[in-house]
Scaffold this motif. Structure first.
Motif, PDB file in Angstrom:
ATOM      1  N   THR A 150       0.861  -1.182   0.000  1.00 14.42           N
ATOM      2  CA  THR A 150       0.000   0.000   0.000  1.00 14.42           C
ATOM      3  C   THR A 150       0.898   1.233   0.000  1.00 14.42           C
ATOM      4  OG1 THR A 150      -1.830  -1.074   1.172  1.00 14.42           O
ATOM      5  CG2 THR A 150      -1.771   1.322   1.212  1.00 14.42           C
ATOM      6  N   ASP A 152       0.962   5.248  -1.050  1.00 14.78           N
ATOM      7  CA  ASP A 152       0.244   6.463  -1.441  1.00 14.78           C
ATOM      8  C   ASP A 152       1.118   7.319  -2.354  1.00 14.78           C
ATOM      9  OD1 ASP A 152      -1.972   5.851   0.134  1.00 14.78           O
ATOM     10  OD2 ASP A 152      -1.127   6.831   1.888  1.00 14.78           O
ATOM     11  N   PRO A 156      -0.887  12.583   3.311  1.00 17.98           N
ATOM     12  CA  PRO A 156      -2.046  13.388   3.693  1.00 17.98           C
ATOM     13  C   PRO A 156      -1.587  14.748   4.205  1.00 17.98           C
ATOM     14  CG  PRO A 156      -2.047  11.222   4.768  1.00 17.98           C
ATOM     15  CD  PRO A 156      -0.697  11.433   4.169  1.00 17.98           C
ATOM     16  N   CYS A 171      -3.184   3.074   7.753  1.00 20.02           N
ATOM     17  CA  CYS A 171      -2.958   2.586   6.384  1.00 20.02           C
ATOM     18  C   CYS A 171      -2.771   1.066   6.343  1.00 20.02           C
ATOM     19  CB  CYS A 171      -1.730   3.298   5.820  1.00 20.02           C
ATOM     20  SG  CYS A 171      -1.326   2.892   4.118  1.00 20.02           S
ATOM     21  N   ARG A 229       4.234   6.651   1.981  1.00 19.71           N
ATOM     22  CA  ARG A 229       3.440   7.857   1.722  1.00 19.71           C
ATOM     23  C   ARG A 229       3.949   8.665   0.528  1.00 19.71           C
ATOM     24  NH1 ARG A 229      -1.240   7.507   4.851  1.00 19.71           N
ATOM     25  NH2 ARG A 229      -0.798   7.489   7.076  1.00 19.71           N
ATOM     26  N   TYR A 235      -0.901   5.579  -7.020  1.00 21.31           N
ATOM     27  CA  TYR A 235      -1.427   4.799  -5.898  1.00 21.31           C
ATOM     28  C   TYR A 235      -1.255   3.320  -6.213  1.00 21.31           C
ATOM     29  CZ  TYR A 235      -4.751   3.207  -2.326  1.00 21.31           C
ATOM     30  OH  TYR A 235      -5.347   2.588  -1.247  1.00 21.31           O
ATOM     31  N   GLY A 275      -5.425   7.716  -6.525  1.00 21.14           N
ATOM     32  CA  GLY A 275      -5.710   7.579  -5.107  1.00 21.14           C
ATOM     33  C   GLY A 275      -6.667   6.439  -4.833  1.00 21.14           C
ATOM     34  N   PHE A 276      -6.988   6.264  -3.546  1.00 20.30           N
ATOM     35  CA  PHE A 276      -7.801   5.120  -3.141  1.00 20.30           C
ATOM     36  C   PHE A 276      -9.244   5.205  -3.625  1.00 20.30           C
ATOM     37  CE2 PHE A 276      -8.323   8.207   0.258  1.00 20.30           C
ATOM     38  CZ  PHE A 276      -9.667   8.108   0.606  1.00 20.30           C
TER      39      PHE A 276
END
Length: 335
Positions: A150, A152, A156, A171, A229, A235, A275-276
């Motif tokens: 995972t 990003d 954020p 996450c 991150r 993503y 992104g997610f």
């Protein structure tokens, strides 16, 4: 029969969920509320749904289910308020900010007559479901290795990190849940290394922006989880499940942000997932559609607070391992 649903929290994911809910079969109306009253009012007007000025009004507006997408620290109160009124709940993970809070919510709702579904959308993704089916059918043989990712594309906002719970709870918990769900096995031990290569605000919050996680499963299989991150390519969420007879890979499609440097391998003409929300749009829709059926009493709850607790235990063990630089048995954080 159609039902009216309430939604608390009109941030990015809440607004997206409200937009999805109003289009689902079986939903006859959506009412939204938010601590930021004007944001809720604006969202309601934009989407053409109903507006409630506060949570109490929302809960009293004849809704047959409540979707919670508010900040984590509000989840326990909203869950228990709704359940006490006999309103089925869908709540984005986590149940609470820590294990103690999660256990308290479970205690409060264990004898409830209405379900509480926790949002782990990867369980509703077609790729992860296919991988689970392949494992359960035996076609992969016995599993020896799993590799989860995972990453990003960008971190954020700085203000989010101190209240996020950290990289593993915010996450990695999705990877921990899906590894349990796909394999049907439990994690017994973790070892973690973390690093900070990016912004200072991660360090200031006691968090890391990159981590390598090793999990030992209860059948001896090993899993690695890569978390980050700052994956500028896009993503990247994948899962490789490797067995004695075969393998299954989730997320290896034309929009995965991977670039081969082999000269004879053509680059994908499609843009990477940004992104997610884009990567899991169909999974979110399916997840909410299932909640409608759960709220109506048509099917059993597929993901309750106890499932969220198990993933949280693994995340807690990872944080302890990262801080103390040692292997940690998950049983250690249960006690």
């Amino acid at each position: 029969m159609t039902i009216r649903l309430g939604l608390a929290g009109t941030g990015r994911i809440g607004t997206s969920h409200a937009e999805t809910l109003k289009t689902l079969p079986g939903v006859g109306g959506v009412v939204v509320a938010d601590a930021d009253v004007e944001r809720a009012r604006t969202t309601a007007t934009k989407l053409g749904v109903e507006f409630a000025p506060d949570i109490e009004t929302l809960l009293g507006s004849d809704i047959a289910g409540l979707v919670i997408t508010t900040a984590t620290d509000s989840h326990p109160e909203l869950i228990t308020k709704a359940v006490d009124r006999g309103i089925p709940v869908f709540c984005e993970k986590p149940v609470a900010a820590d294990i103690a809070g999660t256990l308290e919510v479970i205690r409060r709702v264990e004898n409830a007559t209405v379900p509480v579904q926790i949002g782990f959308q990867r369980r509703f993704d077609t790729g992860y479901r296919a991988a689970r089916a392949a494992v359960r059918s035996g076609e992969l043989g016995w599993l020896h290795t799993l590799r989860a990712t995972t990453l990003d594309p960008a971190p954020p906002p700085a203000e989010y990190i101190p209240r996020s719970g950290g990289l593993f709870r915010d996450c990695g918990v999705h990877d921990f849940d899906i590894i349990r769900w796909v394999t049907g096995r439990e994690v017994e031990e973790v070892f973690v290394l973390g690093a900070n290569r990016g912004e200072q605000f991660f360090v200031d919050a006691g968090d890391v922006d990159t981590a390598a996680v090793v999990l030992r499963m209860d059948d001896g299989a090993l899993a690695t989880v890569s978390l980050g991150r700052y994956n500028g390519a896009g993503y990247d969420v994948r899962l490789e499940v490797l067995g004695s007879k075969g393998n299954a890979v989730v997320g290896l499609d034309d929009r995965a942000p991977l670039r081969s440097v082999e000269p004879d391998y053509p680059a994908s003409p499609y843009p990477a997932y940004p992104g997610f929300m884009e990567r899991f749009r169909r999974a979110y829709t399916e997840e909410l559609s299932v909640f409608v059926s759960v709220a109506r009493g048509d099917i059993e709850n597929p993901c309750g607070p106890a499932d969220a607790l198990e993933a949280f235990y693994i995340a807690e063990a990872c944080e302890l391992s990262r801080r103390e630089r040692r292997p940690v048995a998950v049983a250690e954080v249960r006690n």
